[in-house]
Design a protein around this motif. Structure first.
Motif, PDB file in Angstrom:
ATOM      1  N   LEU A  30      29.440  33.308  46.941  1.00 40.47           N
ATOM      2  CA  LEU A  30      30.677  33.730  47.596  1.00 40.47           C
ATOM      3  C   LEU A  30      30.410  34.926  48.502  1.00 40.47           C
ATOM      4  N   PRO A  31      30.997  34.955  49.679  1.00 41.18           N
ATOM      5  CA  PRO A  31      30.860  36.128  50.556  1.00 41.18           C
ATOM      6  C   PRO A  31      31.452  37.373  49.908  1.00 41.18           C
ATOM      7  N   ASP A  32      30.853  38.527  50.198  1.00 41.03           N
ATOM      8  CA  ASP A  32      31.332  39.791  49.626  1.00 41.03           C
ATOM      9  C   ASP A  32      32.775  40.094  50.017  1.00 41.03           C
ATOM     10  N   ASN A  33      33.212  39.632  51.188  1.00 41.40           N
ATOM     11  CA  ASN A  33      34.588  39.884  51.630  1.00 41.40           C
ATOM     12  C   ASN A  33      35.619  39.315  50.667  1.00 41.40           C
ATOM     13  N   PHE A  34      35.238  38.280  49.935  1.00 42.47           N
ATOM     14  CA  PHE A  34      36.174  37.605  49.054  1.00 42.47           C
ATOM     15  C   PHE A  34      35.872  37.864  47.584  1.00 42.47           C
ATOM     16  N   ASP A  35      35.166  38.953  47.318  1.00 42.45           N
ATOM     17  CA  ASP A  35      34.795  39.292  45.950  1.00 42.45           C
ATOM     18  C   ASP A  35      35.776  40.308  45.399  1.00 42.45           C
ATOM     19  N   MET A  36      36.387  39.984  44.267  1.00 37.33           N
ATOM     20  CA  MET A  36      37.367  40.884  43.663  1.00 37.33           C
ATOM     21  C   MET A  36      36.749  42.232  43.296  1.00 37.33           C
ATOM     22  N   LYS A  37      35.470  42.235  42.940  1.00 37.21           N
ATOM     23  CA  LYS A  37      34.825  43.482  42.523  1.00 37.21           C
ATOM     24  C   LYS A  37      34.710  44.471  43.673  1.00 37.21           C
ATOM     25  N   SER A  38      34.684  43.975  44.899  1.00 40.22           N
ATOM     26  CA  SER A  38      34.577  44.868  46.056  1.00 40.22           C
ATOM     27  C   SER A  38      35.932  45.440  46.467  1.00 40.22           C
ATOM     28  N   LYS A  39      36.991  45.024  45.801  1.00 38.00           N
ATOM     29  CA  LYS A  39      38.340  45.492  46.104  1.00 38.00           C
ATOM     30  C   LYS A  39      38.957  46.062  44.827  1.00 38.00           C
ATOM     31  N   PRO A  40      38.827  47.387  44.594  1.00 38.92           N
ATOM     32  CA  PRO A  40      39.267  47.968  43.317  1.00 38.92           C
ATOM     33  C   PRO A  40      40.726  47.684  42.960  1.00 38.92           C
ATOM     34  N   LEU A  41      41.622  47.740  43.928  1.00 44.77           N
ATOM     35  CA  LEU A  41      43.025  47.472  43.626  1.00 44.77           C
ATOM     36  C   LEU A  41      43.209  46.042  43.151  1.00 44.77           C
ATOM     37  N   LEU A  42      42.585  45.107  43.835  1.00 45.96           N
ATOM     38  CA  LEU A  42      42.709  43.706  43.440  1.00 45.96           C
ATOM     39  C   LEU A  42      42.004  43.438  42.120  1.00 45.96           C
ATOM     40  N   ALA A  43      40.909  44.155  41.841  1.00 43.42           N
ATOM     41  CA  ALA A  43      40.216  43.979  40.566  1.00 43.42           C
ATOM     42  C   ALA A  43      41.140  44.358  39.417  1.00 43.42           C
ATOM     43  N   GLN A  44      41.955  45.389  39.607  1.00 48.65           N
ATOM     44  CA  GLN A  44      42.917  45.775  38.570  1.00 48.65           C
ATOM     45  C   GLN A  44      43.990  44.706  38.404  1.00 48.65           C
ATOM     46  N   LEU A  45      44.422  44.133  39.501  1.00 46.02           N
ATOM     47  CA  LEU A  45      45.473  43.119  39.443  1.00 46.02           C
ATOM     48  C   LEU A  45      44.946  41.764  39.003  1.00 46.02           C
ATOM     49  N   GLY A  46      43.643  41.557  39.152  1.00 45.69           N
ATOM     50  CA  GLY A  46      43.045  40.248  38.936  1.00 45.69           C
ATOM     51  C   GLY A  46      42.881  39.827  37.496  1.00 45.69           C
ATOM     52  N   THR A  47      43.385  40.601  36.561  1.00 43.20           N
ATOM     53  CA  THR A  47      43.218  40.247  35.162  1.00 43.20           C
ATOM     54  C   THR A  47      44.136  39.096  34.758  1.00 43.20           C
ATOM     55  N   ALA A  48      45.211  38.896  35.472  1.00 46.00           N
ATOM     56  CA  ALA A  48      46.145  37.823  35.128  1.00 46.00           C
ATOM     57  C   ALA A  48      45.645  36.485  35.678  1.00 46.00           C
ATOM     58  N   ASP A  49      45.970  35.415  34.961  1.00 40.64           N
ATOM     59  CA  ASP A  49      45.627  34.089  35.448  1.00 40.64           C
ATOM     60  C   ASP A  49      46.439  33.783  36.698  1.00 40.64           C
ATOM     61  N   ALA A  50      45.894  32.920  37.513  1.00 40.75           N
ATOM     62  CA  ALA A  50      46.579  32.525  38.738  1.00 40.75           C
ATOM     63  C   ALA A  50      47.544  31.388  38.426  1.00 40.75           C
ATOM     64  N   THR A  51      48.668  31.744  37.837  1.00 44.69           N
ATOM     65  CA  THR A  51      49.691  30.737  37.573  1.00 44.69           C
ATOM     66  C   THR A  51      50.545  30.590  38.838  1.00 44.69           C
ATOM     67  N   GLU A  52      51.340  29.550  38.856  1.00 46.72           N
ATOM     68  CA  GLU A  52      52.231  29.370  39.997  1.00 46.72           C
ATOM     69  C   GLU A  52      53.150  30.570  40.151  1.00 46.72           C
ATOM     70  N   ASP A  53      53.560  31.144  39.032  1.00 44.69           N
ATOM     71  CA  ASP A  53      54.469  32.289  39.088  1.00 44.69           C
ATOM     72  C   ASP A  53      53.772  33.542  39.629  1.00 44.69           C
ATOM     73  N   THR A  54      52.539  33.827  39.201  1.00 42.33           N
ATOM     74  CA  THR A  54      51.848  35.017  39.713  1.00 42.33           C
ATOM     75  C   THR A  54      51.542  34.876  41.200  1.00 42.33           C
ATOM     76  N   ILE A  55      51.201  33.680  41.622  1.00 42.26           N
ATOM     77  CA  ILE A  55      50.962  33.443  43.050  1.00 42.26           C
ATOM     78  C   ILE A  55      52.269  33.607  43.817  1.00 42.26           C
ATOM     79  N   PHE A  56      53.348  33.040  43.266  1.00 43.76           N
ATOM     80  CA  PHE A  56      54.672  33.166  43.884  1.00 43.76           C
ATOM     81  C   PHE A  56      55.053  34.636  44.044  1.00 43.76           C
TER      82      PHE A  56
END
Length: 106
Positions: A30-56
């Motif tokens: 995967l390219p580094d641009n799309f790596d959750m680890k390179s984005k600290p804010l998203l890494a914190q948010l990324g603990t939840a599963d990608a359900t339809e509701d979380t995506i919504f």
């Protein structure tokens, strides 16, 4: 419209996760641009599963803050689909937020 886009995103993530199970080495390519680890804010948010509701909820937040029109959601989905088709990049639990953020915020 937001709900429809989130359903499509969820389906693409499930599709990508199945592909990852078939080829575990895919996550290393995967390219580094799309790596959750390179984005600290998203890494914190990324603990939840990608359900339809979380995506919504993610799309709804971006949509309401930026005051997009419904057409922008469709165009963003088209860009994500184009990214997938041209690069072979799969949407995964680990990269859907950066991909969504890059498309909506760029």
């Amino acid at each position: 419209m937001i709900f429809c886009v989130s359903i499509v995103m969820h389906d693409r993530i499930e599709e990508g996760e199945r592909a990852l199970q078939d080829d575990p080495g895919m996550s290393e390519r995967l390219p580094d641009n799309f790596d959750m680890k390179s984005k600290p804010l998203l890494a914190q948010l990324g603990t939840a599963d990608a359900t339809e509701d979380t995506i919504f909820q993610a799309i709804k937040s971006i949509y309401s803050i930026a005051e997009f029109s419904a057409e922008c959601l469709v165009i963003s989905l088209l860009y994500i689909e184009r990214l997938r088709s041209l690069t072979g990049l799969h949407l995964l639990m680990s990269n859907w937020q950066p991909i969504l953020g890059i498309r909506f915020l760029s």
